[in-house]
Design a protein around this motif. Structure first.
Motif: not given
Lengths: 105, 105
Positions: A9, A12-13, A78, A16, A80, A19, A84-85, A87
């Motif tokens: 994570x 992606x963290x 975005x 985020x 990515x 974002x 991730x959602x 996944x």
DNA sequence: CGGAATACATCATATCACGAGGTATCAAGA
DNA sequence: TCTTGATACCTCGTGATATGATGTATTCCG
């Protein structure tokens, strides 16, 4: 927290964390602290990788005599997060398998 | 599926695959196939690591002329699964942070 | 003045998944 | 009989990765 799980994570963290509005290294670490602690060396490695993957772009700004590099998320970034959602849904399936109760009959 | 995310569940998945009854390499791969595909080289690496970590014990059995190594989960192995459950709760918090809607006001 | 906070960066190390390749047996079909 | 595919194990090299240690430089505050 298990190191391997964490790795999944990290990228992606960081995405985020920028974002909603552009941010810079030191601030990202502070913002993420309640969610996930990460060291500077880890963060800069991640930022470098995300930049190479064109998920963010960098803009250097002179701020009170110090250099600041602001990171801005791109459309790819975005995407990515969106990927991730999906996944994560797969992960939930795996999770169910793992915690499934033993079947004694 | 993202490689990093995958890594976070590999070990625990293998433990889960033997938690109800002892199994052996080739069978583990087949059983896990619908959940998560993994190659032999990956599996044997994991089994070795889990054995070193005393999360499972091995028993060699002669079966129809071929060798079979049966893997049996230990208490430590079960504990690893339990720990994973708590870690997953943490992960859910991180997930929420990531997918949280943008705040435009 | 001095140390803490801000802000960046690099390097060496250890861990890890995985493809490629290897060995050996057995069953089935051409 | 010969070959192919399934069963069943294993090892090695590579590339990717997170992280601690370390370094540089400035500003703020007591």
């Amino acid at each position: 927290m298990d190191a391997q799980l964490r790795r999944g994570v990290l990228d992606v963290c960081v995405l985020a964390a920028i974002k909603n509005e552009d941010s810079y290294g030191y601030k990202i670490i502070k913002d993420l602290k309640p969610i996930l602690e990460l060291s500077e060396s880890t963060l800069y490695t991640i930022l470098k990788r995300l930049e190479e993957g064109k998920m963010l772009i960098v803009r250097s700004v002179e701020f009170e005599g110090r250099l600041r590099k602001y990171y801005h998320i791109t459309d790819l970034g975005h995407k990515r997060i969106e990927d991730f959602k999906s996944e994560w849904k797969e992960m939930m399936g795996i999770y169910s398998f793992i915690v499934e109760e033993n079947r004694y009959e």
